[in-house]
Structure formats: structure tokens, C-alpha cells
Design an enzyme around this catalytic site. Structure first.
Site, PDB file in Angstrom:
ATOM      1  N   ARG A 124       1.905 -34.476   3.062  1.00 11.18           N
ATOM      2  CA  ARG A 124       1.390 -33.112   3.096  1.00 11.18           C
ATOM      3  C   ARG A 124       1.060 -32.711   4.538  1.00 11.18           C
ATOM      4  O   ARG A 124       1.060 -33.556   5.438  1.00 11.18           O
ATOM      5  CB  ARG A 124       0.163 -33.019   2.191  1.00 11.18           C
ATOM      6  CG  ARG A 124       0.513 -33.086   0.717  1.00 11.18           C
ATOM      7  CD  ARG A 124      -0.694 -33.222  -0.180  1.00 11.18           C
ATOM      8  NE  ARG A 124      -1.302 -34.543  -0.113  1.00 11.18           N
ATOM      9  CZ  ARG A 124      -2.223 -34.986  -0.967  1.00 11.18           C
ATOM     10  NH1 ARG A 124      -2.641 -34.209  -1.945  1.00 11.18           N
ATOM     11  NH2 ARG A 124      -2.726 -36.202  -0.833  1.00 11.18           N
ATOM     12  N   ASN A 157      -1.686 -41.052  -8.796  1.00 11.10           N
ATOM     13  CA  ASN A 157      -2.952 -40.885  -9.540  1.00 11.10           C
ATOM     14  C   ASN A 157      -3.052 -41.808 -10.753  1.00 11.10           C
ATOM     15  O   ASN A 157      -3.550 -41.422 -11.811  1.00 11.10           O
ATOM     16  CB  ASN A 157      -3.127 -39.428  -9.983  1.00 11.10           C
ATOM     17  CG  ASN A 157      -3.425 -38.506  -8.817  1.00 11.10           C
ATOM     18  OD1 ASN A 157      -3.448 -38.934  -7.666  1.00 11.10           O
ATOM     19  ND2 ASN A 157      -3.621 -37.238  -9.099  1.00 11.10           N
TER      20      ASN A 157
END
Length: 465
Positions: free
Chosen positions: A232, A100
Site C-alpha cells: 500500500r 487476516n
């Protein structure tokens, strides 16, 4: 006491930098606002007390690793409780990350602040941040999403969300001593150069080969085997039509690319060309629960799309919910994941457009110096073990005929009209080849003689005549 006029000036600067409304930018905001506004501050802003206040927050959140945690809104005025929590978190080393836009954003901010203030604490913050990037790189050249976190998908080589490429671009700016990194010592710049080069090697080694052809990259690769791997639950091993974009753009930005880099680019471009999704676009609507949703509908003359994920074996686009089960239609996954993740993108068009410019740049160099271009053509034909043994009769030659046809098709448009005109207008009166007398490779005259043999011939003529 601070003058009201000065305070309003600072608010005006922040507003111009697309921070927040002047009345609330100091309050806690969505973390994304920080990574968006930080690069947009102009140089004058870094001369203000407000820039230093934010810079001190940046230093506060810097962990003992030298890196930063993600999802922090740095401009906020902190309460005493928030200050103590940030101070305590400095030792929570498993939160240091490049995800991020974390760490790279803070390094750049502090570097600009040091140039404006010459305060050593900001320079020290920059150097510690760079050392974090250097230490977190694996020997194979890759970067994990988090370091030194010991386990989880965070430890894998991470291209996801542009993490590794963003680090490499910053290291490149550092070793090239581009602003704001002009103050860094030469030894740091050399370390940054070496790390960048190792990163390029990792990119080349992790490019996925599909049916014998180079394609693109997965969003994450195993840190040991370098194979595509899962992150994920909904991020399965795949070919990424999203993360691969900036990897190819980085490779095309390199001066004097090696043969391996050229092959890598050509393979990736061929994949982008064959993996286009045409004739569909998003249509937004309000579903039965009153929530905003979208579906994919047919369209004409709409932008080309690429999927986020393609199957490694078949190159078929797929989608996935939190249950980890592949679906082949976006409508088959739940509302939360469908709308909470980017499944389609248009960035492949940017890659293909840059490729056309890159191709011309490569051709121009070869045309200028060799009156020829570097040309890489790829072709293949499906075959079996029997085909290689020429069973049935003629299958071996048929295989090569198909390959040859494919190569010929790619070579049909090797030069465009402007290049053909340029070639036809060249005068080859100063070129490099083998001297017909001494066989030395170099510049020869119109008679095929190098300068030395030419002089010997003239001397001989003078002696004889």
C-alpha cells in the site's frame, strides 16, 4: 424443539471460549472476533449442534478455489439475503486469501469438527482448503496474499501480518500429523512437507543483504525478482522490524538446522540487536479535536522498541502517510495513519530471548558429541578499492586487523561458566579420531587404536607369546 437447558449450555460453552456475550454472539460482529475465538473452542464444543451450525457457515463461505475470503464473522446466524449473497460469492475467486488469518483458521476449525463428528463434508472442506494452500504457492516457495487474483500488490510474496509464516506453521502441523490433522492421508502430508521446505528456501533467498551482511526481510517481496517491494502507499520497500520477528522464530524452531539456516538466524539476530530503539515510549493524550492520539516521549528503564520500517540503505526508521512520502518522526504523519497502523513493536525482545535458548540448544548438541560448539562470528571493516590495492601502504593489513579484532571480540564469551565446568569434567575415554595404525576414522582406545587393530594386536601377542 430444542430444550432451553441445552441452549443455555451452548451459550455457556461459547462464553467460556471468549466468543461474545451469550445474548448476542449469533449477531454479526467484527470479523476479528472470529479468528480470535475459533482457536479457543474446547474439544467438547465440537460435539455440539452449535459447532456444526457454525461449521456449515464455514463451508458456505468456502469458495470454489478451496480458500476463503477474509473478514467474515462465521458464527453469525444468516438472514436469507446474507445466505444468498454468500452462496453467490463462492465463485468470486479473487477474494480467496491468506490475509487476516483467513483460510488457515477455517481449515483448523473444520479439521477439529471432523474429528468430533466424522462427517465427510467437513473432511472434504479441510482437504479442499489444504489443496488451495498448495496450489497458491509459487515455484520459488513464496505465497501471495491473494490467489488467484491476477494483479496488484496482492500477488507479491507476503510476509506482512504473518501471512506466509502462518501458512507454513499449519503445513508443518499437517505433515507432522499433529492434532487436529491426524486423519489426513500420507500423500497430503508429504505434499505439505515439500511445500514447507520450499517455503524455507524462499525465506533464505529473500533475506535482505545490507552492506555485505544478512539482515531481515521486507513485508513483501517481488514474486519474480525476490527483491523488497511496495504494497500500500504507506508500505514502502524496507527492512521490517515487525514481520521479521516470526520468520526468525520459525527458523529457530527447525530441528537440525543447515548451515544456511544458522547463518540466516545469526544475521537476523545481529540486525535486531543493532536496530533497538531505546529511551522512548508512547504517551497518549486527547488532541485539540477531542480525538485520542499519542506521541513518543523520552523515558528511563522502559521496554526496548523496534520500528515497523527501516530504510534499506541506511537502516534508519521511517514512517509514512497515505501520500507515500517518508517521514522520520511519527508526529509528521497524520492522525489517521499514526493511530490506524502499528509503527512500533516490542516483539524483537521475544526473538532475542528465544535466540539465547536456541543458541544453548545448538551448543549443547555440539558439546555433547564433539566437546566443541558450532560458532559463527561475523565482522567487517569499511574499505575502498584502494584499500584492497594496499593504497596507501598498510591499508590492506589494517583492514584485516579490524576484521580480526571484531571476530576476537565476539569469541571472548564463547562459553558460559556452566559450559566451561561441564567441559572440564568430561572424560575423553570414548571418542572419535584417526586410528594411529590403519588411519581409519572412528572410536579409538586410550592407545589410539581402533577396535580392529586392537584385536589384531591381541591376536599377535597370543601367537607370539
Amino acid at each position: 424443539m430444542r430444550k432451553p437447558g441445552f441452549f443455555l449450555l451452548l451459550l455457556f460453552i461459547l462464553t467460556n471460549a471468549s466468543a461474545q456475550k451469550a445474548t448476542d454472539y449469533r449477531k454479526q460482529q467484527n470479523y476479528k472476533e472470529w479468528v480470535h475465538i475459533a482457536p479457543k473452542f474446547d474439544d467438547d464444543f465440537f460435539k455440539t449442534e452449535e459447532a456444526q451450525r457454525i461449521g456449515d457457515n464455514v463451508l458456505l463461505y468456502q469458495q470454489i478455489t478451496g480458500g476463503w475470503p477474509k473478514n467474515i464473522y462465521m458464527p453469525a446466524e444468516l438472514t436469507e439475503q446474507e445466505y444468498k449473497a454468500a452462496l453467490k460469492a463462492k465463485e468470486d475467486i479473487n477474494q480467496s486469501t491468506i490475509d487476516n488469518n483467513a483460510t488457515t483458521t477455517e481449515i483448523e476449525y473444520l479439521a477439529r469438527l471432523y474429528l468430533a463428528t466424522q462427517k465427510e463434508k467437513y473432511k472434504e472442506g479441510v482437504l479442499n482448503g489444504i489443496q488451495y494452500l498448495l496450489k497458491s504457492q509459487y515455484e520459488n516457495g513464496g505465497w501471495p496474499q491473494f490467489y488467484p487474483r491476477p494483479k496488484g500488490y496482492y500477488v507479491q510474496i507476503t510476509y506482512n501480518d504473518n501471512a506466509m509464516v502462518r501458512v507454513m506453521n499449519q503445513l508443518r502441523s499437517i505433515y507432522e500429523k499433529k492434532a487436529p490433522y491426524t486423519f489426513l492421508p500420507d500423500n497430503i502430508c508429504e505434499q505439505a512437507r515439500n511445500a514447507f521446505n520450499k517455503g524455507i528456501e524462499c525465506i533464505l533467498k529473500t533475506q535482505v543483504c545490507q552492506n555485505g551482511e544478512l539482515t531481515v526481510w521486507c513485508a513483501q517481496h517481488d514474486r519474480v525478482t525476490l527483491e523488497p517491494c511496495k504494497a500500500r502507499a504507506y508500505e514502502l520497500p524496507s527492512l521490517s522490524g515487525q514481520e521479521s520477528d516470526n520468520i526468525v522464530l520459525l527458523l529457530m524452531s527447525l530441528p537440525n538446522p543447515s548451515t544456511d539456516i544458522v547463518k540466516s538466524i545469526e544475521g537476523a539476530i545481529k540486525w535486531f540487536q543493532k536496530s533497538k530503539i531505546k529511551g522512548i515510549q508512547k504517551e497518549y493524550f486527547t488532541n485539540g479535536e477531542g480525538k485520542k492520539d499519542y506521541r513518543m516521549v523520552p523515558c528511563e528503564d522502559c521496554p526496548t522498541l523496534w520500528a515497523r520500517f527501516y530504510e534499506l540503505e541506511t537502516n534508519r526508521p521511517f514512517f509514512c502517510d497515505r501520500d507515500g512520502i517518508k517521514k522520520y518522526d511519527i508526529s509528521e504523519i497524520g492522525h489517521e495513519r499514526r493511530n490506524g497502523y502499528s509503527w512500533y513493536n516490542k516483539d524483537g525482545s521475544k526473538v532475542l530471548k528465544r535466540y539465547e535458548k536456541w543458541k544453548k540448544e545448538q551448543k549443547s548438541w555440539f558439546l555433547k558429541y564433539f566437546q566443541n560448539e558450532l560458532f559463527v562470528a561475523c565482522s567487517y571493516a569499511p574499505c575502498s578499492a584502494n584499500s584492497l590495492r594496499n593504497i596507501p601502504e598498510g591499508s590492506y593489513s589494517e583492514m584485516f586487523r579490524k576484521v580480526s579484532e571484531g571476530l576476537s571480540a565476539e569469541k571472548m564469551h564463547r562459553y558460559d561458566a556452566d559450559e566451561i565446568i561441564w567441559l572440564n569434567n568430561q572424560k575423553a575415554d570414548d571418542y572419535t579420531r584417526e586410528c594411529k595404525v590403519c588411519k581409519h576414522i572412528g572410536k579409538v582406545d586410550e592407545n589410539g587404536l581402533c577396535s580392529l587393530c586392537n584385536k589384531i594386536q591381541k591376536l599377535s601377542n597370543d601367537v607370539l607369546y
